[in-house]
Design a protein around this motif. Structure first.
Motif, PDB file in Angstrom:
ATOM      1  N   MET A  34      24.220 -12.119  37.015  1.00 29.24           N
ATOM      2  CA  MET A  34      23.229 -12.249  36.090  1.00 29.24           C
ATOM      3  C   MET A  34      21.828 -12.732  36.779  1.00 29.24           C
ATOM      4  SD  MET A  34      24.123 -11.036  33.178  1.00 29.24           S
ATOM      5  CE  MET A  34      22.467 -11.739  32.150  1.00 29.24           C
ATOM      6  N   ALA A  35      21.938 -13.548  37.679  1.00 35.12           N
ATOM      7  CA  ALA A  35      20.426 -14.165  38.415  1.00 35.12           C
ATOM      8  C   ALA A  35      20.143 -12.916  39.108  1.00 35.12           C
ATOM      9  CB  ALA A  35      21.009 -15.216  39.347  1.00 35.12           C
ATOM     10  N   ILE A  36      21.054 -12.169  39.883  1.00 37.25           N
ATOM     11  CA  ILE A  36      20.264 -11.124  40.612  1.00 37.25           C
ATOM     12  C   ILE A  36      19.496  -9.977  39.731  1.00 37.25           C
ATOM     13  CG2 ILE A  36      21.145  -9.345  42.187  1.00 37.25           C
ATOM     14  CD1 ILE A  36      23.084 -11.079  43.389  1.00 37.25           C
ATOM     15  N   GLY A  70      11.762  -8.522  39.086  1.00 39.28           N
ATOM     16  CA  GLY A  70      11.131  -8.374  40.415  1.00 39.28           C
ATOM     17  C   GLY A  70      10.379  -9.469  40.902  1.00 39.28           C
ATOM     18  N   ARG A  71      10.838 -10.678  40.621  1.00 40.39           N
ATOM     19  CA  ARG A  71      10.222 -11.981  40.893  1.00 40.39           C
ATOM     20  C   ARG A  71      10.683 -12.115  42.495  1.00 40.39           C
ATOM     21  NH1 ARG A  71      11.178 -16.557  37.740  1.00 40.39           N
ATOM     22  NH2 ARG A  71      10.723 -17.684  39.548  1.00 40.39           N
ATOM     23  N   ILE A  72      11.464 -11.819  43.018  1.00 36.69           N
ATOM     24  CA  ILE A  72      11.698 -11.861  44.554  1.00 36.69           C
ATOM     25  C   ILE A  72      12.653 -10.538  44.856  1.00 36.69           C
ATOM     26  CG2 ILE A  72      11.932 -14.182  44.906  1.00 36.69           C
ATOM     27  CD1 ILE A  72      14.790 -14.233  44.561  1.00 36.69           C
ATOM     28  N   THR A  73      12.610 -10.270  46.227  1.00 33.64           N
ATOM     29  CA  THR A  73      13.612  -8.950  46.628  1.00 33.64           C
ATOM     30  C   THR A  73      14.883  -9.575  47.129  1.00 33.64           C
ATOM     31  OG1 THR A  73      12.873  -9.593  48.997  1.00 33.64           O
ATOM     32  CG2 THR A  73      11.650  -8.099  47.737  1.00 33.64           C
ATOM     33  N   PHE A  87      16.060 -13.399  48.501  1.00 32.74           N
ATOM     34  CA  PHE A  87      17.011 -14.228  47.843  1.00 32.74           C
ATOM     35  C   PHE A  87      18.048 -14.432  48.942  1.00 32.74           C
ATOM     36  CE2 PHE A  87      19.443 -14.680  43.663  1.00 32.74           C
ATOM     37  CZ  PHE A  87      19.428 -15.873  43.898  1.00 32.74           C
ATOM     38  N   ALA A  88      18.516 -13.424  49.670  1.00 29.15           N
ATOM     39  CA  ALA A  88      19.538 -13.801  50.760  1.00 29.15           C
ATOM     40  C   ALA A  88      19.029 -14.822  51.755  1.00 29.15           C
ATOM     41  CB  ALA A  88      19.830 -12.605  51.529  1.00 29.15           C
ATOM     42  N   GLN A  89      17.849 -14.731  52.107  1.00 31.49           N
ATOM     43  CA  GLN A  89      17.129 -15.948  52.872  1.00 31.49           C
ATOM     44  C   GLN A  89      16.930 -17.507  52.328  1.00 31.49           C
ATOM     45  OE1 GLN A  89      16.362 -15.816  56.402  1.00 31.49           O
ATOM     46  NE2 GLN A  89      17.355 -14.153  56.243  1.00 31.49           N
ATOM     47  N   ILE A  90      16.820 -17.088  50.964  1.00 31.63           N
ATOM     48  CA  ILE A  90      16.794 -18.786  50.244  1.00 31.63           C
ATOM     49  C   ILE A  90      18.417 -19.228  50.235  1.00 31.63           C
ATOM     50  CG2 ILE A  90      16.672 -19.415  47.816  1.00 31.63           C
ATOM     51  CD1 ILE A  90      14.391 -17.582  47.486  1.00 31.63           C
ATOM     52  N   ASP A  95      12.798 -25.667  42.403  1.00 28.52           N
ATOM     53  CA  ASP A  95      12.497 -24.991  41.048  1.00 28.52           C
ATOM     54  C   ASP A  95      13.294 -23.777  40.718  1.00 28.52           C
ATOM     55  OD1 ASP A  95      10.832 -27.380  40.837  1.00 28.52           O
ATOM     56  OD2 ASP A  95       9.076 -25.999  41.450  1.00 28.52           O
ATOM     57  N   LEU A  96      13.451 -22.848  41.622  1.00 27.32           N
ATOM     58  CA  LEU A  96      13.908 -21.635  41.496  1.00 27.32           C
ATOM     59  C   LEU A  96      15.350 -21.738  41.077  1.00 27.32           C
ATOM     60  CD1 LEU A  96      13.965 -18.594  41.321  1.00 27.32           C
ATOM     61  CD2 LEU A  96      14.659 -18.507  43.807  1.00 27.32           C
ATOM     62  N   ARG A  97      16.194 -22.905  41.818  1.00 29.85           N
ATOM     63  CA  ARG A  97      17.313 -23.099  41.291  1.00 29.85           C
ATOM     64  C   ARG A  97      17.696 -23.712  40.141  1.00 29.85           C
ATOM     65  NH1 ARG A  97      21.929 -26.647  42.511  1.00 29.85           N
ATOM     66  NH2 ARG A  97      20.703 -28.506  42.706  1.00 29.85           N
ATOM     67  N   MET A  98      16.633 -24.616  39.698  1.00 32.48           N
ATOM     68  CA  MET A  98      16.833 -25.289  38.297  1.00 32.48           C
ATOM     69  C   MET A  98      16.440 -24.109  37.326  1.00 32.48           C
ATOM     70  SD  MET A  98      17.588 -28.220  38.527  1.00 32.48           S
ATOM     71  CE  MET A  98      18.922 -27.971  39.671  1.00 32.48           C
TER      72      MET A  98
END
Length: 592
Positions: free
Chosen positions: A473-475, A483-486, A490-493, A503-506
Motif C-alpha cells: 500500500m505504501a509503495i 509520485g512522491r518518491i521513486t 525508497f530503497a535507499q531510505i 516524517d515520511l515514516r510517521m
C-alpha cells in the motif's frame, strides 16, 4: 510447593545430559543390530532401562528427566562419545513430535495389548517377500522400544516402593505405595481408575521425549472419572489435585520458550458440544497452577456452556496466558475441507502453539519452514545493492507480478528442502516407540518416518503478511499514485533505516491505509497474497505422498526474523518484529 519448585528449576533441555549420554552409549553398544531401525529402538530402550527415576516430595504423578551431573568417569566417556558417535550419526533433520498420540488405545489395551497386536501382524508375514521383511524389521523395533518403556516404568515402581519403605510419614508412605502400585500396573496394562489413567498418559508422553500434546483428555478420561466418582473411590477435590500435579509436571521438563499442552471442549462427529465435568477441572487448573505450561486450548462452539466461557475470560483477565480460545466450527470445517471424516475432524489438537493436527494419526510437519514474506520484497527492491542499481516495474501490477514470481521460486526451493529432509528420515530416521501409538503405523508395518501415519502433511508458515500488504500500500500510494518518491529513493531510505526521513515514516504509519481497519483495498490485498500462497503450495506433494498446506502463524519467529530484517516500506524500522501471525501488524488495528 510443587509450583515453586518448577518455577525455580532451569530446564536445560527436553533430554537431560544423562539422557544424551545414555542415548549415545546405547547407540554405540548396539552397533551389531540387524537394521538401522532396530538399532534406534535398542538405543531408545537402553536410555529407558538405565535412566535414573526421579520423584520429589509431594508429587502424586511421576516421571521426569534426571538432571544429575555425570560422574567423572561418565563425563570422560561422554566427551568421547560426543566426538565419536555425534559425528557418526546420520543426518535426520526436519520436524518431529508436535502431535498427540492415541491415548484411548493406550488406556484401553495397555502396552501388553499393543504387543499382542504387533505379534498378530508378525504372524501373518511371509519373510521371503521383501515388503514383509521390511515390516518384520519395523515390528521388531517396536517390540524392543516397548520393552524398554516397561522396564522404565518398573524401575520407577521399585524406586518409589523403596522410598515408601524408608518414609516415616504415614500419609506420604501411603501415597508412595499407591504410586508404586500404579507404576507397576500402567502403562503395561489397561487403566482401571482415573488416577491410573492420568499416570499412564503422562508416563508414556514424557518417555517419548519431545513436544507431544495430551490431545483431548476431557474426552478420553471422562469415563474413568465418572465411574470413580460414582463408586466413591475418587472425590472432585482429589481429581483436581491430580490434574494440577500433572499440569505442573510439564514445567519440570519442557524448556522455556517452547509450547506444549492439550485442548478441551469442542464438538463430536455429529456437531454436539462435548463439554463435561473434566473440561471444567482442566480449565480450573490454569488458575491453580498459574504457569506457562501446559498451554490449554478451549474449543469454542455455539453450544459451549456460557459459564465455562466466562470463567475462561476471567482467567485471561487475571493476566494468565491461557486458555487460548479456538473457533471449533471453523477448524472442523477446515479439516473436513482437507478430507478428514467427521469423527476425526472434531478430534484435533493445537500441536504446540496454534498448528492444528489430527489426534492419534499425525506425522504432520508443522512450520516447515518459516518463510519471511517481507524479505522477499526487500530483495526484489535490491535495498542492499552496492552499485545503486534499482529495478523497474510497470506500476503496482508489475511489482506484484515480480513479487509473485519471487515467492513462487522461494516456495519451490523450500519444498525441495523439506522433501530432502523427509527422504533422509525415510532411510536413516525412525521412531518405533512413537509409531506404536500412531494410526496407521502398525497396520501398515511402517514407522512414522517411513510414511506409516495416516496424515503426513507439511505445513510451511508464512511470516510478516501484514507488513507485506501494508508495504504494498505504501509503495502504491507514494510511488505509483502520488509520485512522491521513486522506488530507488525508497530503497535507499530503507537501507539507512529511515534516517532523516522520520516524517515520511510517521506519514506511512499514521496516514496510509493499514490491514485490519476495514479498508477494502488493503484487506483485499491480504486475500490476494494468501491466494497466491495457497495456489502455489497446493501444487506440491510431500516425499511421503501427502500434501503441502500453508499456514500463517509464527511462534516467536516474527521477532527472530524481524531482528535480522532491514526496514520495510510499511514504516517498520530495522530489527523490529514482523507482524505476529495472520492479524494486523502491532498497534495498527485502529478501527478493526
Amino acid at each position: 510447593m510443587l509450583r515453586q519448585r518448577a518455577l525455580d528449576k532451569i530446564v536445560p533441555g527436553i533430554r537431560s545430559k544423562e539422557g544424551q549420554y545414555l542415548w549415545y552409549k546405547g547407540w554405540l553398544e548396539n552397533y551389531e543390530a540387524e537394521a538401522n531401525l532396530i538399532r534406534l529402538a535398542k538405543a531408545k530402550a537402553y536410555v529407558l532401562r538405565n535412566s535414573t527415576p526421579v520423584i520429589d516430595e509431594g508429587e502424586l504423578i511421576v516421571g521426569k528427566p534426571c538432571y544429575r551431573e555425570l560422574s567423572p568417569a561418565e563425563e570422560e566417556e561422554w566427551n568421547s562419545l560426543k566426538d565419536l558417535v555425534g559425528k557418526a550419526l546420520p543426518r535426520t533433520g526436519g520436524q518431529a513430535s508436535h502431535m498427540a498420540i492415541d491415548y484411548e488405545k493406550l488406556l484401553s489395551i495397555g502396552i501388553v495389548g499393543i504387543q499382542e497386536e504387533i505379534q498378530n501382524y508378525r504372524s501373518k508375514l511371509e519373510l521371503h517377500k521383501p515388503e514383509d521383511m521390511e515390516k518384520e524389521i519395523f515390528y521388531k523395533a517396536c517390540l524392543e522400544a516397548l520393552e524398554g518403556l516397561l522396564a522404565y516404568s518398573e524401575n520407577y515402581a521399585n524406586y518409589v516402593r523403596k522410598l515408601a519403605e524408608a518414609c516415616d510419614d504415614p500419609k506420604r508412605k501411603a501415597e508412595l505405595l499407591e504410586i508404586s502400585r500404579i507404576c507397576m500396573k500402567v502403562p503395561k496394562y489397561p487403566a482401571d481408575t482415573f488416577y491410573e489413567a492420568l499416570q499412564s498418559i503422562h508416563f508414556v508422553t514424557f518417555s517419548l521425549e519431545g513436544l507431544y500434546q495430551l490431545g483431548r483428555p476431557d474426552r478420553y478420561l471422562i469415563d474413568y472419572y465418572r465411574r470413580d466418582i460414582e463408586s466413591g473411590i475418587l472425590t472432585k477435590e482429589f481429581a483436581q489435585e491430580l490434574i494440577d500435579c500433572l499440569c505442573i509436571l510439564f514445567n519440570e521438563y519442557v524448556p522455556r520458550g517452547l509450547a506444549v499442552g492439550f485442548m478441551v471442549g469442542g464438538t463430536d462427529a455429529r456437531g454436539r458440544d462435548v463439554t463435561n465435568e473434566l473440561t471444567y477441572h482442566f480449565i480450573e487448573s490454569i488458575g491453580h497452577t498459574r504457569m506457562i505450561y501446559p498451554g490449554i486450548g478451549l474449543c469454542y462452539n455455539k453450544n459451549t456452556p456460557r459459564d465455562i466461557l466466562i470463567r475462561s475470560c476471567q482467567l485471561l483477565g487475571e493476566g494468565l496466558s491461557h486458555p487460548a480460545l479456538f473457533n471449533d466450527d471453523t477448524i472442523v470445517k477446515g479439516l473436513r475441507h482437507y478430507g478428514l471424516p467427521p469423527e476425526e475432524a472434531c478430534q484435533y489438537v493445537h500441536s504446540t502453539c496454534v498448528e492444528i493436527t489430527p489426534v492419534a494419526s499425525s506425522a504432520v510437519w508443522v512450520a516447515s519452514p518459516y518463510i519471511n514474506l517481507v524479505k522477499i520484497l526487500l530483495e526484489l527492491m535490491e535495498i542492499e545493492s552496492e552499485d545503486g542499481d534499482c529495478p523497474e516495474f510497470d506500476g503496482m501490477d508489475g511489482l506484484k507480478k515480480a513479487y509473485r514470481n519471487a515467492l513462487v521460486e522461494k516456495i519451490r526451493v523450500e519444498v525441495q528442502n523439506q522433501n530432502l529432509l523427509q527422504m533422509e528420515r525415510y532411510h536413516y530416521g525412525g521412531d518405533p516407540l512413537v509409531s506404536c501409538f500412531v494410526n496407521d503405523c502398525l497396520a501398515k508395518g511402517k514407522d512414522v518416518d517411513q510414511g506409516g501415519a495416516r496424515y503426513n502433511w507439511i505445513m510451511p508458515s508464512f511470516v510478516g503478511l501484514a507488513n507485506l500488504v501494508d508495504s504494498f500500500m505504501a509503495i502504491d500510494e507514494l510511488i505509483f499514485k502520488r509520485g512522491r518518491i521513486t522506488l530507488c529513493e525508497f530503497a535507499q531510505i530503507l537501507k539507512y533505516d529511515y534516517q532523516g526521513y522520520e516524517d515520511l515514516r510517521m506519514e506511512i504509519l499514521n496516514r496510509l491505509p493499514k490491514y485490519g481497519n476495514d479498508e477494502d483495498i488493503v484487506d483485499g490485498l491480504v486475500g490476494e497474497v494468501t491466494a497466491w500462497i495457497l495456489e502455489e503450495v497446493g501444487k506440491y506433494t510431500t516425499y511421503r505422498g501427502d500434501r503441502f498446506i500453508p499456514s500463517l502463524f509464527c511462534w516467536i519467529m516474527h521477532e527472530q526474523m524481524g531482528s535480522v530484517t532491514p526496514a520495510s516500506p510499511d514504516g517498520r524500522k530495522k530489527g523490529f518484529p514482523l507482524g505476529d501471525g495472520s492479524g494486523p501488524a502491532q498497534g495498527r488495528e485502529k478501527k478493526g
